[in-house]
Design a protein around this motif. Structure first.
Motif, mmCIF file in Angstrom:
data_model
loop_
_atom_site.group_PDB
_atom_site.id
_atom_site.type_symbol
_atom_site.label_atom_id
_atom_site.label_comp_id
_atom_site.label_asym_id
_atom_site.label_seq_id
_atom_site.Cartn_x
_atom_site.Cartn_y
_atom_site.Cartn_z
ATOM 1 N N ALA A 122 -29.914 -22.583 4.537
ATOM 2 C CA ALA A 122 -30.862 -21.518 5.113
ATOM 3 C C ALA A 122 -30.216 -21.137 6.374
ATOM 4 O O ALA A 122 -30.212 -20.007 7.027
ATOM 5 C CB ALA A 122 -32.097 -22.126 5.115
ATOM 6 N N LEU A 123 -29.913 -22.340 7.289
ATOM 7 C CA LEU A 123 -29.452 -21.873 8.578
ATOM 8 C C LEU A 123 -28.440 -21.160 8.654
ATOM 9 O O LEU A 123 -28.033 -20.256 9.525
ATOM 10 C CB LEU A 123 -29.367 -23.381 9.425
ATOM 11 N N THR A 124 -27.424 -21.458 7.750
ATOM 12 C CA THR A 124 -26.168 -20.684 7.655
ATOM 13 C C THR A 124 -26.169 -19.391 7.409
ATOM 14 O O THR A 124 -25.788 -18.351 7.915
ATOM 15 C CB THR A 124 -25.050 -21.395 6.807
ATOM 16 N N VAL A 125 -27.143 -19.042 6.508
ATOM 17 C CA VAL A 125 -27.559 -17.720 6.353
ATOM 18 C C VAL A 125 -28.227 -16.928 7.248
ATOM 19 O O VAL A 125 -27.895 -15.877 7.620
ATOM 20 C CB VAL A 125 -28.408 -17.597 5.002
ATOM 21 N N ALA A 126 -29.217 -17.614 8.099
ATOM 22 C CA ALA A 126 -29.639 -16.992 9.306
ATOM 23 C C ALA A 126 -28.558 -16.839 10.451
ATOM 24 O O ALA A 126 -28.747 -15.948 11.203
ATOM 25 C CB ALA A 126 -30.701 -18.126 9.871
ATOM 26 N N ARG A 127 -27.703 -17.839 10.447
ATOM 27 C CA ARG A 127 -26.618 -17.789 11.617
ATOM 28 C C ARG A 127 -25.495 -16.489 11.279
ATOM 29 O O ARG A 127 -25.458 -15.793 12.041
ATOM 30 C CB ARG A 127 -25.664 -18.869 11.557
ATOM 31 N N LEU A 128 -25.198 -16.326 10.050
ATOM 32 C CA LEU A 128 -24.569 -15.156 9.560
ATOM 33 C C LEU A 128 -25.439 -13.923 9.875
ATOM 34 O O LEU A 128 -24.760 -12.841 10.458
ATOM 35 C CB LEU A 128 -24.269 -15.272 8.230
ATOM 36 N N ALA A 129 -26.626 -13.862 9.639
ATOM 37 C CA ALA A 129 -27.563 -12.621 9.794
ATOM 38 C C ALA A 129 -27.417 -12.186 11.171
ATOM 39 O O ALA A 129 -27.293 -11.203 11.573
ATOM 40 C CB ALA A 129 -28.763 -12.772 9.360
ATOM 41 N N TYR A 165 -18.241 -21.624 7.926
ATOM 42 C CA TYR A 165 -19.138 -21.086 7.171
ATOM 43 C C TYR A 165 -19.095 -20.886 5.839
ATOM 44 O O TYR A 165 -19.998 -21.289 5.153
ATOM 45 C CB TYR A 165 -19.065 -19.365 7.798
ATOM 46 N N LEU A 166 -18.035 -20.635 5.290
ATOM 47 C CA LEU A 166 -17.588 -20.860 3.775
ATOM 48 C C LEU A 166 -18.099 -22.059 3.107
ATOM 49 O O LEU A 166 -18.987 -22.344 2.179
ATOM 50 C CB LEU A 166 -16.225 -20.361 3.523
ATOM 51 N N VAL A 167 -17.643 -23.202 4.059
ATOM 52 C CA VAL A 167 -18.088 -24.525 3.529
ATOM 53 C C VAL A 167 -19.151 -24.969 3.463
ATOM 54 O O VAL A 167 -19.990 -25.561 2.667
ATOM 55 C CB VAL A 167 -17.208 -25.656 4.055
ATOM 56 N N LEU A 168 -19.948 -24.390 4.714
ATOM 57 C CA LEU A 168 -21.490 -24.576 4.779
ATOM 58 C C LEU A 168 -22.254 -23.990 4.134
ATOM 59 O O LEU A 168 -23.656 -24.267 3.690
ATOM 60 C CB LEU A 168 -21.845 -24.070 6.253
ATOM 61 N N LEU A 169 -21.671 -22.945 3.318
ATOM 62 C CA LEU A 169 -22.403 -22.375 2.098
ATOM 63 C C LEU A 169 -22.228 -23.130 0.964
ATOM 64 O O LEU A 169 -23.066 -23.244 -0.164
ATOM 65 C CB LEU A 169 -22.265 -20.821 1.962
ATOM 66 N N ALA A 170 -20.838 -23.159 0.591
ATOM 67 C CA ALA A 170 -20.433 -23.979 -0.548
ATOM 68 C C ALA A 170 -20.889 -25.231 -0.782
ATOM 69 O O ALA A 170 -21.364 -25.641 -2.098
ATOM 70 C CB ALA A 170 -18.664 -23.818 -0.600
ATOM 71 N N MET A 171 -21.206 -25.934 0.278
ATOM 72 C CA MET A 171 -21.498 -27.419 -0.120
ATOM 73 C C MET A 171 -22.958 -27.555 -0.554
ATOM 74 O O MET A 171 -23.026 -27.958 -1.699
ATOM 75 C CB MET A 171 -21.568 -28.437 1.415
ATOM 76 N N PRO A 172 -23.947 -26.871 0.067
ATOM 77 C CA PRO A 172 -25.199 -26.891 -0.553
ATOM 78 C C PRO A 172 -25.438 -26.112 -1.879
ATOM 79 O O PRO A 172 -26.207 -26.599 -2.868
ATOM 80 C CB PRO A 172 -26.223 -26.249 0.541
#
Length: 192
Positions: free
Chosen positions: A69-76, A105-112
């Motif tokens: 969720a934080l990674t999505v918020a960071r990208l936004a 960012y890619l890894v922080l999305l892929a891991m969860p």
């Protein structure tokens, strides 16, 4: 451009710092990444019949989903508030920084997401800090679990590598270059 916008934008442009929100999201994400790694190491060291294992697994999954969720918020946030330009960087440094950030960012999305697939592939519930269960949107199949496990395993090593490079780059800029790059991700200090 209105006067308020110019005044609000001036300190960031003058300092080359990330916004306070970007800084906060960065440091909270870093702390949670450390927490999820420690939880993973503890989880893997516990026997399956250990009474605390279920709690550690739940915490690992919950922190992982929070990182997602934080990674999505960071990208936004990054899309709306682009990073400040970095002064005094060589072209190779700027390219390496951009590549490593996007890979992180890619890894922080892929891991969860891969962790989710591992749980879903086994039909295991994903309780979020014991507050509610995240719905399983895929069928419980060995193929789903294998995809998740493979990506999670590769992502783990990619994360170790990228975080090590990120820290090494910070040390390089602080100790060798002394160019204020780390200051961009820290709150501005007032006073002498």
């Amino acid at each position: 451009m209105s006067t308020e916008v110019m005044i609000a934008a001036a300190p960031r442009a003058a300092t080359g710092r990330y916004t306070a929100a970007a800084q906060g999201l960065h440091w909270v994400s870093a702390a949670l990444m450390l927490a999820v790694l420690v939880l993973a190491w503890v989880m893997e060291s516990l026997p399956n019949n250990d009474s605390t294992r279920a709690t550690v697994v739940m915490l690992h999954k919950s922190v992982g989903l929070t990182i997602l969720a934080l990674t999505v918020a960071r990208l936004a946030w990054r899309a709306i508030h682009p990073p400040p330009p970095a002064a005094r960087w060589a072209a190779w440094e700027a390219a390496a920084a951009m590549a490593s950030h996007w890979l992180l960012y890619l890894v922080l999305l892929a891991m969860p997401i891969s962790g989710y697939l591992m749980s879903a592939g086994r039909g295991r519930a994903i309780p979020y800090f014991g507050l509610f269960e995240v719905p399983l949107l895929t069928p419980a199949t060995d193929a789903i679990w294998r995809i998740g496990a493979t990506v999670h395993w590769a992502g783990q090593w990619a994360l170790y590598t990228l975080v090590a490079l990120h820290i090494a780059a910070a040390v390089w800029h602080v100790a060798i270059r002394r160019d204020g790059t780390l200051d961009r991700m820290l709150p501005e200090q007032s006073g002498p």
